[in-house]
Design an enzyme around this catalytic site. Structure first.
Site, short mmCIF file in Angstrom:
data_model
loop_
_atom_site.label_atom_id
_atom_site.label_comp_id
_atom_site.label_asym_id
_atom_site.label_seq_id
_atom_site.Cartn_x
_atom_site.Cartn_y
_atom_site.Cartn_z
CE LYS A 80 -4.37 -1.88 1.27
NZ LYS A 80 -5.14 -2.46 2.70
CE LYS A 96 -6.66 -8.90 -3.20
NZ LYS A 96 -6.94 -8.79 -1.75
CE LYS A 127 -17.21 -2.54 -6.36
NZ LYS A 127 -18.11 -2.11 -5.41
#
Ligand code: AMP
Ligand code: TRP
Length: 324
Positions: free
Chosen positions: A112, A192, A195
Site C-alpha cells: 500500500k 486476485k 474492485k
C-alpha cells in the site's frame, strides 16, 4: 458456550465473487456452529480512501449483499465498526504492546505504501493493530477470511501472545478459517479478483450484465481461432467454472483441449452457472432493497449488541494494564 467467530470487510460497496467465495459464503455457513459477529470496517477504509463521499452508500449496498447472501441478523451481530468506538480505545492500548518493526514488515503495508506514496499515513502502519482490536474486543477464536488476510492474522496472533504474556491470559489466539476458494482470480486470470483492479464480477449484477462481464475475461491467449485446441491450465474461464460446477469444469476442459467448444460458448456456459447459483440471492436482495430502513435497523441493533461485549472487554483490559 459456543465459540465466537468474527470477521470484517472494508465498505467497498457491492461485493464481488472473490468476497463471496473467499469469505461471505463462510460467514453464512459458520452461523450454524458459532456465535458470529460481522463488521463493516469503515475506519479501516479511511487508511486508503481519499474520497469519503461514497462510504455511507457503500455500507448500505454491502449490507444488502450480506443479508441477501444469508447472514441472519437475529443470530449474528452485524454492525459498522465506527458505531462501536470502543475499538479505537483498544487499538490505542494494543499499539503500546506492538513493536513498530513488526508492522513495517507486513507485506500489505509495503504494497500500500508503494501504491499511495503520497499518503503513507500513520493509520496505514497501524492497520493490523486495529484489525487485532476488532477481533480481541470480542475474544473471537475463528476468523473467516480470504488468503490475502493471513499475514494480518499472523500478526494478530503475535500481538495476542505478547499481551497475554505481559498482562496474563486474556485473549484467545485467533485462527483463520479459509474456504475452498481462498484466492479467487480476477477476469484477467492473473491477479486476485478485486474492485480496485477492475477485474471483478459483482454478485448483484443482473443476469444480462453478468453475461457481458464474463465475456471480457481473458482466456488462453494462444488460442486465436475456434479450431485451435485450447489450454485450460492457463484459462481463467476454466478456473472460474470450477468454483461453480467441478464436473462441468472437467468436461469443458476436455472439450476445449480438442477444440470442441469455443471460448465464447464456454463463457456463456459459465455465466449461466453463475446466474443459476445466484438466483436465490438476487431474489432476496431485490426484496430487501424495498426496505432501506430495515437495513439501518439491523446495523443499529448490531452495534448495540456488540457494544455490550466491547465495554466488558475494555474494562478487563484497562484493569490489567493498570488504568483502573
Ligand atoms: P475486502 O473487500 O478486501 O475488505 O475483503 C473482504 C473479504 O473478502 C476478506 O476476507 C478478503 O480476504 C476476501 N477476499 C477479497 N478478495 C478476495 C479474492 N479475490 N479471493 C478470495 N477472497 C477474497
Ligand atoms: N483487513 C480486512 C480486509 O481488508 C478487513 C478486516 C478488518 C478484518 N478487521 C478484521 C478481517 C478483523 C477479519 C477480522 O478484508
Amino acid at each position: 458456550m459456543r465459540k465466537r467467530v468474527f470477521s470484517g470487510a472494508r465498505p467497498t460497496g457491492r461485493q464481488h465473487l472473490g468476497n463471496y467465495l473467499g469469505a461471505l459464503q463462510n460467514y453464512v455457513k459458520l452461523q450454524d456452529e458459532y456465535d458470529c459477529i460481522y463488521c463493516i470496517v469503515d475506519i479501516h477504509a479511511l487508511t486508503t480512501v481519499e474520497d469519503v463521499s461514497n462510504i455511507q452508500n457503500n455500507i448500505y449496498e454491502m449490507t444488502l449483499d450480506w443479508l441477501a447472501a444469508g447472514i441472519d441478523p437475529k443470530r449474528s451481530i452485524t454492525f459498522v465498526q465506527s458505531h462501536v468506538p470502543e475499538v479505537m480505545e483498544l487499538h490505542t492500548l494494543l499499539s503500546m504492546v506492538t513493536p513498530l518493526s513488526w508492522l513495517l514488515r507486513v507485506p500489505t503495508f509495503k504494497e500500500k505504501a508503494k501504491l499511495q506514496p503520497h499518503n503513507v499515513n500513520y493509520g496505514l502502519v497501524g492497520y493490523p493493530v486495529l484489525m487485532t482490536a476488532d477481533i480481541v474486543l470480542y475474544k473471537a477464536e475463528a476468523i473467516p477470511v480470504g488468503e490475502d488476510q493471513l499475514p494480518h492474522l499472523e500478526l494478530a496472533r503475535e500481538i495476542v501472545r505478547r499481551f497475554n504474556s505481559l498482562f496474563g491470559p486474556t485473549f484467545p489466539e485467533p485462527e483463520a478459517k479459509l474456504t475452498s476458494f481462498p484466492m479467487v482470480l480476477g477476469l484477467d486470470g492473473k491477479q486476485k479478483m478485486s474492485k480496485s483492479l477492475d477485474n471483478h464480477i459483482e454478485i448483484a449484477l443482473s443476469p444480462e450484465e453478468t453475461v457481458k462481464r464474463v465475456r471480457t475475461a481473458v482466456t488462453d491467449p494462444a488460442r486465436q481461432y475456434r479450431t485451435d485446441p485450447g489450454n485450460p491450465g492457463i484459462c481463467n474461464i476454466h478456473f472460474l467454472h470450477g468454483y461453480f460446477n467441478q464436473t462441468e469444469q472437467q468436461r469443458y476442459a476436455m472439450m476445449c483441449r480438442k477444440a470442441e467448444v469455443g471460448c465464447v460458448e464456454h463463457k456463456n456456459v459459465l455465466a449461466d452457472e453463475i446466474n443459476k447459483a445466484l438466483a436465490p440471492f438476487h431474489e432476496r436482495r431485490a426484496a430487501l432493497a424495498t426496505n432501506p430502513q430495515y437495513v439501518k435497523d439491523v446495523l443499529a441493533d448490531g452495534a448495540q449488541r456488540a457494544q455490550v461485549v466491547a465495554r466488558e472487554t475494555l474494562v478487563e483490559v484497562k484493569k490489567k494494564m493498570g488504568l483502573l
